[in-house]
Design a protein around this motif. Structure first.
Motif, PDB file in Angstrom:
ATOM      1  N   LYS A 140       0.687  -1.265   0.066  1.00  0.00           N
ATOM      2  CA  LYS A 140       0.115  -0.055   0.101  1.00  0.00           C
ATOM      3  C   LYS A 140       0.818   1.363  -0.033  1.00  0.00           C
ATOM      4  O   LYS A 140       0.463   2.313  -0.545  1.00  0.00           O
ATOM      5  N   GLN A 141       1.857   1.255   0.877  1.00  0.00           N
ATOM      6  CA  GLN A 141       2.742   2.534   0.866  1.00  0.00           C
ATOM      7  C   GLN A 141       3.675   2.651  -0.420  1.00  0.00           C
ATOM      8  O   GLN A 141       3.873   3.624  -1.143  1.00  0.00           O
ATOM      9  N   ASP A 142       4.367   1.404  -0.735  1.00  0.00           N
ATOM     10  CA  ASP A 142       5.509   1.358  -1.678  1.00  0.00           C
ATOM     11  C   ASP A 142       4.954   1.278  -3.251  1.00  0.00           C
ATOM     12  O   ASP A 142       5.651   1.985  -4.027  1.00  0.00           O
ATOM     13  N   CYS A 143       3.805   0.818  -3.403  1.00  0.00           N
ATOM     14  CA  CYS A 143       3.243   0.511  -4.769  1.00  0.00           C
ATOM     15  C   CYS A 143       2.239   1.499  -4.908  1.00  0.00           C
ATOM     16  O   CYS A 143       1.954   2.223  -5.884  1.00  0.00           O
ATOM     17  N   ASN A 144       1.035   1.398  -4.135  1.00  0.00           N
ATOM     18  CA  ASN A 144      -0.176   2.032  -4.595  1.00  0.00           C
ATOM     19  C   ASN A 144      -0.201   3.343  -4.165  1.00  0.00           C
ATOM     20  O   ASN A 144      -0.526   4.053  -5.095  1.00  0.00           O
ATOM     21  N   GLN A 145       0.387   3.756  -3.010  1.00  0.00           N
ATOM     22  CA  GLN A 145       0.594   5.274  -2.679  1.00  0.00           C
ATOM     23  C   GLN A 145       1.503   6.028  -3.615  1.00  0.00           C
ATOM     24  O   GLN A 145       0.943   6.999  -4.055  1.00  0.00           O
ATOM     25  N   ARG A 170       3.023   1.504 -14.789  1.00  0.00           N
ATOM     26  CA  ARG A 170       4.109   0.733 -14.998  1.00  0.00           C
ATOM     27  C   ARG A 170       4.984   0.527 -13.798  1.00  0.00           C
ATOM     28  O   ARG A 170       5.451  -0.594 -13.640  1.00  0.00           O
ATOM     29  N   PHE A 171       5.049   1.475 -12.857  1.00  0.00           N
ATOM     30  CA  PHE A 171       5.725   1.426 -11.909  1.00  0.00           C
ATOM     31  C   PHE A 171       4.874   0.527 -10.874  1.00  0.00           C
ATOM     32  O   PHE A 171       5.591  -0.505 -10.174  1.00  0.00           O
ATOM     33  N   TRP A 172       3.663   0.752 -10.672  1.00  0.00           N
ATOM     34  CA  TRP A 172       2.719  -0.129  -9.884  1.00  0.00           C
ATOM     35  C   TRP A 172       2.842  -1.561 -10.150  1.00  0.00           C
ATOM     36  O   TRP A 172       3.184  -2.419  -9.296  1.00  0.00           O
ATOM     37  N   GLN A 173       3.159  -1.637 -11.321  1.00  0.00           N
ATOM     38  CA  GLN A 173       3.007  -3.169 -11.920  1.00  0.00           C
ATOM     39  C   GLN A 173       4.291  -3.856 -11.569  1.00  0.00           C
ATOM     40  O   GLN A 173       4.137  -4.839 -11.060  1.00  0.00           O
ATOM     41  N   LYS A 174       5.127  -3.204 -11.764  1.00  0.00           N
ATOM     42  CA  LYS A 174       6.552  -3.688 -11.486  1.00  0.00           C
ATOM     43  C   LYS A 174       6.824  -3.933  -9.935  1.00  0.00           C
ATOM     44  O   LYS A 174       7.301  -4.865  -9.464  1.00  0.00           O
ATOM     45  N   CYS A 175       6.455  -2.760  -9.245  1.00  0.00           N
ATOM     46  CA  CYS A 175       6.629  -2.854  -7.765  1.00  0.00           C
ATOM     47  C   CYS A 175       5.848  -3.927  -7.085  1.00  0.00           C
ATOM     48  O   CYS A 175       6.330  -4.737  -6.251  1.00  0.00           O
ATOM     49  N   THR A 176       4.540  -4.257  -7.787  1.00  0.00           N
ATOM     50  CA  THR A 176       3.653  -5.299  -7.234  1.00  0.00           C
ATOM     51  C   THR A 176       4.256  -6.549  -7.678  1.00  0.00           C
ATOM     52  O   THR A 176       4.239  -7.716  -6.857  1.00  0.00           O
ATOM     53  N   ILE A 225       7.768   9.732 -11.489  1.00  0.00           N
ATOM     54  CA  ILE A 225       7.254   8.713 -10.625  1.00  0.00           C
ATOM     55  C   ILE A 225       7.358   9.386  -9.310  1.00  0.00           C
ATOM     56  O   ILE A 225       8.598  10.034  -9.040  1.00  0.00           O
ATOM     57  N   ALA A 226       6.368   9.352  -8.316  1.00  0.00           N
ATOM     58  CA  ALA A 226       6.524  10.058  -6.873  1.00  0.00           C
ATOM     59  C   ALA A 226       7.756   9.345  -6.189  1.00  0.00           C
ATOM     60  O   ALA A 226       7.896   7.939  -6.321  1.00  0.00           O
ATOM     61  N   ALA A 227       8.241   9.875  -5.458  1.00  0.00           N
ATOM     62  CA  ALA A 227       9.224   9.562  -4.700  1.00  0.00           C
ATOM     63  C   ALA A 227       8.865   8.674  -3.178  1.00  0.00           C
ATOM     64  O   ALA A 227       7.656   8.771  -3.117  1.00  0.00           O
ATOM     65  N   LYS A 228       9.670   7.575  -3.140  1.00  0.00           N
ATOM     66  CA  LYS A 228       9.465   6.756  -2.052  1.00  0.00           C
ATOM     67  C   LYS A 228       8.953   7.647  -0.759  1.00  0.00           C
ATOM     68  O   LYS A 228       9.861   8.560  -0.345  1.00  0.00           O
ATOM     69  N   GLY A 229       8.015   6.889  -0.140  1.00  0.00           N
ATOM     70  CA  GLY A 229       7.794   7.838   1.075  1.00  0.00           C
ATOM     71  C   GLY A 229       6.770   8.920   0.879  1.00  0.00           C
ATOM     72  O   GLY A 229       6.697  10.012   1.756  1.00  0.00           O
TER      73      GLY A 229
END
Length: 256
Positions: A140-145, A170-176, A225-229
């Protein structure tokens, strides 16, 4: 061919809704004009976006009963609504093209909507994914958010570019997929996520955002792409960036 039909459908929607004001003489016999506005298409999306109203929304993928409910929302309520819109507002060409595209989109649901080994395999992988990936704080934090933050940032800048929309997904898919591989294995995890993209999302991301053109690790994608955190936030579904995006249409998959 599928991609051309898909974009032709989008152009048809834009033409019909933007041209409504310029055709005051339509339906003169009845004295009424059909409602051919974007809000009518948006109503077609409501059965899908409403699936997020649950404490564990992705659990809908983990049982036959859940898939029956999902398939009913996609094939019957959404599909019939889009067909009715074009029947009411479109020219014969619009109706023909829309019928082809809708049929093509809905055909992607066959492996999960019809009983058989493909559906059972999907349910098995979805149970692992729901339990060990989708429901976790990490996903939820690292991919969805970060996906949602990418869309919201683009909306705030009045930037509806394909780059932000497609790189975000594409970021969400790779992260997931990376999380899924570690928790559910290559077949049950990675292939499970790809099955969701194809069968639940109607293959829309692959049609509109080809992976070979939008590599989430590329310099171009990393720039949007938004930064982590990123700060926790809900999707700004009032923006053009998000309203017709899978993050809004299939919002049950992207809870934060």
């Amino acid at each position: 061919m599928r991609t051309k039909l898909f974009f032709l459908l989008l152009l048809s929607v834009a033409f019909l809704t933007s041209g409504q004001r310029r055709r005051p003489g339509r339906n003169r016999k009845s004295g009424k004009q059909p409602n051919c506005h974007l809000k009518d298409i948006e109503k077609c999306l409501e059965p899908l976006s409403s699936l997020s109203k649950s404490d564990d929304p992705t659990a809908i993928l983990t049982s036959s009963a859940g898939l029956d409910r999902l398939c009913g929302a996609i094939k019957n309520r959404f599909g019939n609504c889009v067909r009715d819109f074009f029947k009411k507002c479109g020219t014969p060409l619009h109706r023909e093209v829309s019928s082809l595209v809708v049929d093509q989109m809905l055909s992607h649901t066959k492996p999960i909507c019809q009983k058989g080994s493909s559906r059972e395999k999907f349910i098995k992988s979805s149970n692992c994914l729901n339990r060990n990936v989708f429901s976790t704080k990490t996903a939820k934090q690292d991919c969805n958010q970060r996906y949602i933050s990418t869309l919201n940032t683009a909306a705030a800048l009045n930037d509806s570019s394909v780059l932000a929309i497609c790189c975000g997904f594409r970021f969400w898919q790779k992260c997931t997929e990376d999380l899924a591989a570690s928790q559910c294995g290559a077949e049950g995890g990675v292939e499970g996520v790809r099955s969701i993209v194809s069968h639940v999302f109607l293959d829309l991301p692959n049609l509109s955002c080809p992976a070979d053109l939008f590599d989430s690790d590329s310099t171009e994608c990393q720039s949007v792409i938004a930064a982590k955190g990123s700060k926790k936030q809900k999707l700004n579904s009032d923006s053009g960036v998000a309203r017709y995006n899978v993050a809004h249409i299939f919002s049950f998959m992207f809870s934060v």
